[in-house]
Design a protein around this motif. Structure first.
Motif, PDB file in Angstrom:
ATOM      1  N   GLY A 139     -22.127 -37.321  72.220  1.00 14.38           N
ATOM      2  CA  GLY A 139     -22.378 -38.336  71.209  1.00 14.38           C
ATOM      3  C   GLY A 139     -21.934 -39.700  71.684  1.00 14.38           C
ATOM      4  N   LYS A 140     -22.111 -40.656  70.823  1.00 14.17           N
ATOM      5  CA  LYS A 140     -21.756 -42.045  71.125  1.00 14.17           C
ATOM      6  C   LYS A 140     -20.282 -42.173  71.494  1.00 14.17           C
ATOM      7  N   TYR A 141     -19.438 -41.380  70.836  1.00 10.69           N
ATOM      8  CA  TYR A 141     -18.002 -41.503  71.053  1.00 10.69           C
ATOM      9  C   TYR A 141     -17.443 -40.334  71.854  1.00 10.69           C
ATOM     10  N   GLY A 142     -18.276 -39.742  72.695  1.00 10.70           N
ATOM     11  CA  GLY A 142     -17.809 -38.636  73.518  1.00 10.70           C
ATOM     12  C   GLY A 142     -18.405 -37.317  73.059  1.00 10.70           C
ATOM     13  N   SER A 143     -18.004 -36.251  73.722  1.00 11.57           N
ATOM     14  CA  SER A 143     -18.579 -34.940  73.429  1.00 11.57           C
ATOM     15  C   SER A 143     -17.926 -34.310  72.212  1.00 11.57           C
ATOM     16  N   PHE A 144     -18.640 -33.423  71.590  1.00 10.62           N
ATOM     17  CA  PHE A 144     -18.110 -32.689  70.441  1.00 10.62           C
ATOM     18  C   PHE A 144     -18.837 -31.351  70.365  1.00 10.62           C
ATOM     19  N   TRP A 145     -18.279 -30.423  69.621  1.00  9.47           N
ATOM     20  CA  TRP A 145     -18.943 -29.143  69.400  1.00  9.47           C
ATOM     21  C   TRP A 145     -19.883 -29.287  68.211  1.00  9.47           C
ATOM     22  N   GLY A 146     -21.112 -28.874  68.396  1.00 11.25           N
ATOM     23  CA  GLY A 146     -22.073 -28.893  67.309  1.00 11.25           C
ATOM     24  C   GLY A 146     -22.696 -27.515  67.161  1.00 11.25           C
ATOM     25  N   CYS A 147     -22.987 -27.140  65.942  1.00 13.69           N
ATOM     26  CA  CYS A 147     -23.569 -25.822  65.686  1.00 13.69           C
ATOM     27  C   CYS A 147     -24.971 -25.736  66.287  1.00 13.69           C
ATOM     28  N   ILE A 148     -25.245 -24.556  66.872  1.00 18.95           N
ATOM     29  CA  ILE A 148     -26.558 -24.371  67.476  1.00 18.95           C
ATOM     30  C   ILE A 148     -27.628 -24.271  66.390  1.00 18.95           C
ATOM     31  N   GLY A 149     -27.185 -24.036  65.153  1.00 20.93           N
ATOM     32  CA  GLY A 149     -28.125 -23.945  64.049  1.00 20.93           C
ATOM     33  C   GLY A 149     -28.596 -25.277  63.505  1.00 20.93           C
ATOM     34  N   TYR A 150     -28.111 -26.372  64.104  1.00 23.97           N
ATOM     35  CA  TYR A 150     -28.534 -27.690  63.655  1.00 23.97           C
ATOM     36  C   TYR A 150     -30.053 -27.808  63.726  1.00 23.97           C
ATOM     37  N   PRO A 151     -30.770 -28.373  62.767  1.00 20.49           N
ATOM     38  CA  PRO A 151     -30.269 -29.124  61.597  1.00 20.49           C
ATOM     39  C   PRO A 151     -30.021 -28.280  60.343  1.00 20.49           C
ATOM     40  N   LEU A 152     -30.215 -26.969  60.410  1.00 19.73           N
ATOM     41  CA  LEU A 152     -29.935 -26.147  59.223  1.00 19.73           C
ATOM     42  C   LEU A 152     -28.445 -26.147  58.908  1.00 19.73           C
ATOM     43  N   CYS A 153     -27.645 -26.175  59.947  1.00 18.88           N
ATOM     44  CA  CYS A 153     -26.195 -26.264  59.770  1.00 18.88           C
ATOM     45  C   CYS A 153     -25.720 -27.470  60.554  1.00 18.88           C
ATOM     46  N   ASP A 154     -25.037 -28.382  59.871  1.00 24.12           N
ATOM     47  CA  ASP A 154     -24.647 -29.631  60.543  1.00 24.12           C
ATOM     48  C   ASP A 154     -23.164 -29.667  60.869  1.00 24.12           C
ATOM     49  N   ASN A 155     -22.551 -28.515  60.971  1.00 21.89           N
ATOM     50  CA  ASN A 155     -21.124 -28.455  61.259  1.00 21.89           C
ATOM     51  C   ASN A 155     -20.806 -28.977  62.671  1.00 21.89           C
ATOM     52  N   THR A 156     -19.820 -29.833  62.765  1.00 14.70           N
ATOM     53  CA  THR A 156     -19.349 -30.305  64.063  1.00 14.70           C
ATOM     54  C   THR A 156     -17.829 -30.240  64.104  1.00 14.70           C
ATOM     55  N   VAL A 157     -17.284 -30.043  65.278  1.00 18.99           N
ATOM     56  CA  VAL A 157     -15.837 -29.999  65.466  1.00 18.99           C
ATOM     57  C   VAL A 157     -15.518 -30.814  66.714  1.00 18.99           C
ATOM     58  N   SER A 158     -14.476 -31.617  66.640  1.00 17.75           N
ATOM     59  CA  SER A 158     -14.127 -32.409  67.823  1.00 17.75           C
ATOM     60  C   SER A 158     -13.576 -31.492  68.904  1.00 17.75           C
ATOM     61  N   LEU A 159     -13.679 -31.936  70.155  1.00 18.27           N
ATOM     62  CA  LEU A 159     -13.166 -31.129  71.269  1.00 18.27           C
ATOM     63  C   LEU A 159     -11.686 -30.835  71.074  1.00 18.27           C
ATOM     64  N   LYS A 160     -10.958 -31.840  70.609  1.00 19.65           N
ATOM     65  CA  LYS A 160      -9.511 -31.693  70.450  1.00 19.65           C
ATOM     66  C   LYS A 160      -9.180 -30.673  69.368  1.00 19.65           C
ATOM     67  N   GLU A 161      -9.882 -30.779  68.252  1.00 24.58           N
ATOM     68  CA  GLU A 161      -9.633 -29.855  67.152  1.00 24.58           C
ATOM     69  C   GLU A 161      -9.944 -28.418  67.563  1.00 24.58           C
ATOM     70  N   ALA A 162     -11.060 -28.236  68.249  1.00 21.51           N
ATOM     71  CA  ALA A 162     -11.440 -26.895  68.688  1.00 21.51           C
ATOM     72  C   ALA A 162     -10.425 -26.358  69.681  1.00 21.51           C
ATOM     73  N   PHE A 163      -9.962 -27.225  70.558  1.00 23.37           N
ATOM     74  CA  PHE A 163      -8.974 -26.797  71.558  1.00 23.37           C
ATOM     75  C   PHE A 163      -7.685 -26.351  70.878  1.00 23.37           C
ATOM     76  N   LEU A 164      -7.210 -27.132  69.927  1.00 23.30           N
ATOM     77  CA  LEU A 164      -5.958 -26.802  69.251  1.00 23.30           C
ATOM     78  C   LEU A 164      -6.071 -25.510  68.459  1.00 23.30           C
ATOM     79  N   LYS A 165      -7.246 -25.264  67.910  1.00 15.54           N
ATOM     80  CA  LYS A 165      -7.439 -24.062  67.099  1.00 15.54           C
ATOM     81  C   LYS A 165      -7.554 -22.804  67.928  1.00 15.54           C
ATOM     82  N   THR A 166      -8.031 -22.938  69.163  1.00 17.20           N
ATOM     83  CA  THR A 166      -8.273 -21.742  69.970  1.00 17.20           C
ATOM     84  C   THR A 166      -7.205 -21.554  71.047  1.00 17.20           C
ATOM     85  N   LYS A 167      -6.235 -22.454  71.051  1.00 12.78           N
ATOM     86  CA  LYS A 167      -5.161 -22.374  72.040  1.00 12.78           C
ATOM     87  C   LYS A 167      -4.371 -21.099  71.835  1.00 12.78           C
ATOM     88  N   LYS A 168      -4.016 -20.453  72.928  1.00 16.06           N
ATOM     89  CA  LYS A 168      -3.254 -19.210  72.809  1.00 16.06           C
ATOM     90  C   LYS A 168      -1.772 -19.484  72.639  1.00 16.06           C
TER      91      LYS A 168
END
Ligand SMILES: [Zn+2]
Ligand SMILES: [Zn+2]
Length: 76
Positions: free
Chosen positions: A47-76
């Motif tokens: 995106g304009k402000y860097g990469s982000f996770w976007g749902c493959i179901g877009y545009p039916l599902c418009d969920n996005t998660v920032s790289l940082k948020e996803a990293f923190l959530k999946t960190k072991k």
């Protein structure tokens, strides 16, 4: 700037799935992250402000998660 999807450090390259990674994590398997809204997989989009996770179901599902948020959530 983007962070490595595996370790959260500066990403300097992209893996085979176009996910930002650092040099140490380049050989790791691409990260899998699923959408909390619909359960489909998410892919890294640029995106304009860097990469982000976007749902493959877009545009039916418009969920996005920032790289940082996803990293923190999946960190072991
Ligand atoms: Zn890394
Ligand atoms: Zn979704």
């Amino acid at each position: 700037m983007d962070i490595c999807v595996h370790c959260g450090k500066f990403a300097t390259m992209y893996n085979s799935s176009d996910q930002p990674v650092c040099k140490n994590c380049f050989e790791k398997k691409p990260k899998r992250y699923s959408c909390k809204k619909c359960g489909a997989i998410m892919i890294v989009k640029k995106g304009k402000y860097g990469s982000f996770w976007g749902c493959i179901g877009y545009p039916l599902c418009d969920n996005t998660v920032s790289l940082k948020e996803a990293f923190l959530k999946t960190k072991k």
